[in-house]
Design an enzyme around this catalytic site. Sequence first.
Site, PDB file in Angstrom:
ATOM      1  N   GLN A   1     -16.572   1.944  28.992  1.00 22.12           N
ATOM      2  CA  GLN A   1     -16.275   3.022  29.933  1.00 22.12           C
ATOM      3  C   GLN A   1     -14.810   3.042  30.369  1.00 22.12           C
ATOM      4  O   GLN A   1     -14.340   4.013  30.930  1.00 22.12           O
ATOM      5  CB  GLN A   1     -17.144   2.895  31.191  1.00 22.12           C
ATOM      6  CG  GLN A   1     -18.602   3.108  30.944  1.00 22.12           C
ATOM      7  CD  GLN A   1     -19.451   2.572  32.086  1.00 22.12           C
ATOM      8  OE1 GLN A   1     -19.758   3.260  33.035  1.00 22.12           O
ATOM      9  NE2 GLN A   1     -19.808   1.304  31.998  1.00 22.12           N
ATOM     10  N   ARG A   2     -14.096   1.931  30.198  1.00 20.62           N
ATOM     11  CA  ARG A   2     -12.729   1.892  30.702  1.00 20.62           C
ATOM     12  C   ARG A   2     -11.686   1.830  29.599  1.00 20.62           C
ATOM     13  O   ARG A   2     -10.493   1.640  29.898  1.00 20.62           O
ATOM     14  CB  ARG A   2     -12.504   0.797  31.725  1.00 20.62           C
ATOM     15  CG  ARG A   2     -13.231  -0.487  31.495  1.00 20.62           C
ATOM     16  CD  ARG A   2     -13.195  -1.441  32.693  1.00 20.62           C
ATOM     17  NE  ARG A   2     -12.303  -1.107  33.748  1.00 20.62           N
ATOM     18  CZ  ARG A   2     -12.553  -1.284  35.052  1.00 20.62           C
ATOM     19  NH1 ARG A   2     -13.695  -1.820  35.420  1.00 20.62           N
ATOM     20  NH2 ARG A   2     -11.668  -0.957  35.940  1.00 20.62           N
TER      21      ARG A   2
ATOM     22  N   THR B   1      -8.074   3.796  40.320  1.00 20.76           N
ATOM     23  CA  THR B   1      -9.404   3.191  40.402  1.00 20.76           C
ATOM     24  C   THR B   1     -10.326   4.014  39.551  1.00 20.76           C
ATOM     25  O   THR B   1     -10.488   5.215  39.770  1.00 20.76           O
ATOM     26  CB  THR B   1      -9.956   3.124  41.831  1.00 20.76           C
ATOM     27  OG1 THR B   1     -11.396   3.199  41.760  1.00 20.76           O
ATOM     28  CG2 THR B   1      -9.480   4.228  42.726  1.00 20.76           C
ATOM     29  N   ILE B   2     -10.936   3.384  38.572  1.00 17.35           N
ATOM     30  CA  ILE B   2     -11.837   4.119  37.678  1.00 17.35           C
ATOM     31  C   ILE B   2     -13.068   4.576  38.433  1.00 17.35           C
ATOM     32  O   ILE B   2     -13.723   5.536  38.047  1.00 17.35           O
ATOM     33  CB  ILE B   2     -12.189   3.241  36.460  1.00 17.35           C
ATOM     34  CG1 ILE B   2     -12.649   4.138  35.319  1.00 17.35           C
ATOM     35  CG2 ILE B   2     -13.221   2.186  36.807  1.00 17.35           C
ATOM     36  CD1 ILE B   2     -12.513   3.519  33.975  1.00 17.35           C
ATOM     37  N   ASP B   3     -13.362   3.920  39.551  1.00 17.45           N
ATOM     38  CA  ASP B   3     -14.566   4.237  40.324  1.00 17.45           C
ATOM     39  C   ASP B   3     -14.390   5.451  41.229  1.00 17.45           C
ATOM     40  O   ASP B   3     -15.351   5.911  41.825  1.00 17.45           O
ATOM     41  CB  ASP B   3     -14.962   3.025  41.182  1.00 17.45           C
ATOM     42  CG  ASP B   3     -15.454   1.867  40.338  1.00 17.45           C
ATOM     43  OD1 ASP B   3     -15.975   2.116  39.238  1.00 17.45           O
ATOM     44  OD2 ASP B   3     -15.314   0.714  40.775  1.00 17.45           O
TER      45      ASP B   3
ATOM     46  N   GLU C   1     -24.086  -0.220  38.551  1.00 12.59           N
ATOM     47  CA  GLU C   1     -24.270  -1.671  38.514  1.00 12.59           C
ATOM     48  C   GLU C   1     -24.498  -2.263  39.906  1.00 12.59           C
ATOM     49  O   GLU C   1     -25.119  -3.308  40.057  1.00 12.59           O
ATOM     50  CB  GLU C   1     -23.083  -2.355  37.843  1.00 12.59           C
ATOM     51  CG  GLU C   1     -21.764  -2.069  38.550  1.00 12.59           C
ATOM     52  CD  GLU C   1     -20.546  -2.615  37.809  1.00 12.59           C
ATOM     53  OE1 GLU C   1     -20.641  -3.646  37.140  1.00 12.59           O
ATOM     54  OE2 GLU C   1     -19.468  -1.979  37.927  1.00 12.59           O
TER      55      GLU C   1
END
Lengths: 341, 341, 341, 341
Positions: free
Chosen positions: D273-274, D125-127, D221
């Site tokens: 960003q990804r 998960t990039i978050d 966001e």
Amino acid sequence: MRIGVLTGGGDCPGLNAVIRAVVRKGAGIYGYEFVGFRDGWKGPLEGLTMSLGIPEVRGILPRGGTILGSSRTNPYKIEGGVGRIRQNLADMGIDALVAIGGEDTLGVATQLHDQGVNVVGVPKTIDNDLNATDYTFGFDTAVNIAMEAIDRLHTTAESHHRALIVEVMGRHAGWIALHAGLAGGANVILIPEQRFSLERVCAYVESRFQSHYAPIIVIAEGAQPDEGEMVTLDKGLDAFGHVRLGGIGEWLAGQIEARTGKEARTTVLGHIQRGGTPTAFDRVLATRFGLHAIDVVHDEDWGKMVALQGTNIVRVPLAEATTELKTVPPSFYSEAEVFFG
Amino acid sequence: MRIGVLTGGGDCPGLNAVIRAVVRKGAGIYGYEFVGFRDGWKGPLEGLTMSLGIPEVRGILPRGGTILGSSRTNPYKIEGGVGRIRQNLADMGIDALVAIGGEDTLGVATQLHDQGVNVVGVPKTIDNDLNATDYTFGFDTAVNIAMEAIDRLHTTAESHHRALIVEVMGRHAGWIALHAGLAGGANVILIPEQRFSLERVCAYVESRFQSHYAPIIVIAEGAQPDEGEMVTLDKGLDAFGHVRLGGIGEWLAGQIEARTGKEARTTVLGHIQRGGTPTAFDRVLATRFGLHAIDVVHDEDWGKMVALQGTNIVRVPLAEATTELKTVPPSFYSEAEVFFG
Amino acid sequence: MRIGVLTGGGDCPGLNAVIRAVVRKGAGIYGYEFVGFRDGWKGPLEGLTMSLGIPEVRGILPRGGTILGSSRTNPYKIEGGVGRIRQNLADMGIDALVAIGGEDTLGVATQLHDQGVNVVGVPKTIDNDLNATDYTFGFDTAVNIAMEAIDRLHTTAESHHRALIVEVMGRHAGWIALHAGLAGGANVILIPEQRFSLERVCAYVESRFQSHYAPIIVIAEGAQPDEGEMVTLDKGLDAFGHVRLGGIGEWLAGQIEARTGKEARTTVLGHIQRGGTPTAFDRVLATRFGLHAIDVVHDEDWGKMVALQGTNIVRVPLAEATTELKTVPPSFYSEAEVFFG
Amino acid sequence: MRIGVLTGGGDCPGLNAVIRAVVRKGAGIYGYEFVGFRDGWKGPLEGLTMSLGIPEVRGILPRGGTILGSSRTNPYKIEGGVGRIRQNLADMGIDALVAIGGEDTLGVATQLHDQGVNVVGVPKTIDNDLNATDYTFGFDTAVNIAMEAIDRLHTTAESHHRALIVEVMGRHAGWIALHAGLAGGANVILIPEQRFSLERVCAYVESRFQSHYAPIIVIAEGAQPDEGEMVTLDKGLDAFGHVRLGGIGEWLAGQIEARTGKEARTTVLGHIQRGGTPTAFDRVLATRFGLHAIDVVHDEDWGKMVALQGTNIVRVPLAEATTELKTVPPSFYSEAEVFFG
């Protein structure tokens, strides 16, 4: 038409961008077929090929190196070499060659053209030392890599008391050293075009330490001290058979330490200057070179190579690739001297 | 001599490199004194100054922005503005001004010169849309930032099924979009110089999805669709008073989604294109501009600005800064179209 | 309270981020006054200070180096040194010290604390070889710089036939070599913790050339070959008095060339690994270290230093900074060996 | 053994590094065979495969995206989906699956494991909002990209008079906003975990302009204003059917302009960003995750996933991937508030 493409000589960011543009326009617009020759002139010499079409060039634009491989093979130094190339080209039905490379690669191209082979050239030298063109691709990338290294050294120069030396590429021409030094705010830039006074460099280093800022020196690998201080750098094993000597950067560090008593450290950037993804400038230049080279093929204007003049891509005779080296003019070097000392 | 320096207009990487070069050569070689005027023409207008000498320019070469600050103040739009500037310059004993800026800033400089003020100009436009010079500093940095963004998007385009749009700077000229698009391998490049067919863009997007690669579209902020599809982008609050509308990139995403049923995502690079450390190309160009500008001052060759032609820095009349915009020629745009569709 | 801050030892990206966080929270939340001591322990020893408040720390977060300067001065090696420090602190009304540094700097801090000075420590070692903390700031930046260099070398390795060697920092611990080698996809990683077999390295180089991919070797500056192949690297002038010998990287290149007959080239990254802007990881870690260090001061929990454990910042006794070195455990090194050969 | 590998969900730098490590150790040490399933769960569902061995993973370590492709297909939402997967696995002789993905992908993996399929998971998960692990790969890369954007904006903030807003990823958790904001020295950080007071933000913007520094605001966001100021962001077409509305960043810019009369500009980083090459931290973490995941397979310890705890890779039950979200704890957010206002 069936076109062979090859890349020769040292690594240079942008080679793949040229190949891609040649193939995208050649296959997409002109309907040509392509054959990739592997490892420079070794490819047509030994019949080493790879398939080369739009699928093969997908995604290669940002990649350093060359998907075709490279070598320094020179068919004119191999008995019967040229004959074998002509035979192989005939056997494979190759109508023309696009040769991408430096002085050596394009020198072979020139001779082959003189002997009737349909050749078009794309100039490549990371050192930017080719008279026929304002810039060559790869140079901008190398300068940026060297500049970023200098940027990082400023940090240490501000907090510590060491002379910092960066050795960059440039055996015969100081373009990379001069541009990277100017861009990075180096305190001394030493280039092959002008012998340097070791005494003056050391005096400057001393004075700089007195003002509490450590000096940063950029030196091209081919720079040389004045005659009297001349030194032979025997690259290879030393007298004891087990230690390899460093280059001019290491030599200068030793001299500074011996003469000033201050610590000096050298960074040798080496091959990292010629690898990796190209800058935007180099990608655009290489792409435009490729697009124009295939137009030259389309016009059957054999024996030409592409070149940059101002913002235009032009055609010049292939022979111009092997005329005199473009070295840094004294006037440009003097411009930069404002920032020294 | 006592020289005033000012920077006007929008942000542009390389401004500090110009200021540094002007001061290093001006103070170090010619022995001039310098006065820094703050915030563009507001500085001489309101007498806002800062000290500006070799210590003040130390370490600023790699920094974006301008140590002098900037503004869009135009003394010709302020009653008595020009008189106050002349009076302030006289009161401070300023012999000449070096004005670094774009069309507006140099427009003021031109008029002041016509009225007898000693002015030398350095052109600045991140959009590279100035006819008198091959390139302006800041442009190369902006193109690299946009290219790196496109490089990153390719990753997603390869693994997912979304049209990806990058909106870059360029209200009137598409240089950044064209160079970044070429360097980044974009599939569609839309520029202000040529209205685009929304239908054709959507058809391409459809076809691209069929070949399993998601398309990447670079669009200049000033690009416009064909007349029939024209849209007014009301920047600001919407009908409900609380939502701000996006730019042309967001608009295009909405259109693609509505017409093709595919997801579309927009990245708006905005101000990150004009900030941060300059590339080597921009630092060298800005430094050379600064060195030559102070030579122009030394020669008292007032009313000139410096410009790049090929690899040389030359002098041209200041008035050339405000002649017609240098837009992307159709021939260069067509070159790039090889890579579309 | 009036707090002194100092930084000691070698350069390390993140030092300024620590200073900024200490001052922002200390002055902004706790209302402390700060004194900046210049050049490590030389500052309190010789009374060298600079003003240090919120204006002084503005804009320093992304900058490498340290605005306070640094040195390796050790007051315990100077007669009467400790007495002078105590006197100077008393004279200036300093209530406590925040000492940011490595083993040496914190060793002095530990002793001073034992003698009753109020000290809090922040650990700093670019080599990441401190047992008390999971990571130290600066390490991540160094690893990224080395990785980017390796990324660039892959390009050349794919197109040419040369063994490529990168010498990175790490005299006693191989953390940088191991992480950069893993991240960069190196083919061989040589670290100080485990002597390497020159024979095995050369055999691998041979085999790699047979598979047409040139090998990339990352070597820590402190790596050593097996006893039998031991070599003394006499840094300094050679037998002829004018040539300085290179490090272990150059030595290895010489050995590979002599034994395999293949070309080998070395890049010595040197000080560029410790300069320039820190990565996000290092900026966040350094900032959190600074924020917690000033909390330790606020709690008057003297003799402690901050450390990272998992995602938490904790306090440990200062003495832990000088216990045994954290070296690469054999198990982690073996993990990486999957990618060798 | 014959092992299937798949990647599901959104793009994340490091996916290829995981795949490479799984295959390098699995094939090289354990002698397993591999099958690559394309496009997440769609692969085993529809029998979409690609060959996956040591040659296929060569050179992919530094590349963003995933060579296997990805999708959001959920077999549990498709009638008979699970049965078809089981059948396909049986038909192809697949002994076990390595599933690399986020909450959704690993949720399917958990259920399949409960029904007897041999599955091992790698969390993605990039978050960074997964409770079971200290960090997930991709997060560090995203934070660095956002930080570099903020770094560039500081330049403009220093020279101009505009509030600058950066909208970053993070629908439910503010980790990227918080880390990038801390690392970039943002003046305000707004995260989904804590509603923000528009009034307070605007008051701060005003005060900042009075001190001559333009403010930089990082907003996730998913951040939301206080209830009273709540707004529905209707993503999609507007009332006129042709304009798409921006996100929370654009909304905030509109509010600031309306309330303070100052200009505000928004940068929406979006997918950049990804994408692109992972940082060293992410490459090492992803590589270690891959190496340990194949060890878990070797131990036939089905139903587990790998996780980072401190500096160790550990195994935890797959079900932990789908437990509660790891959000930013109020204590960590307060830490950062020192730098606000």
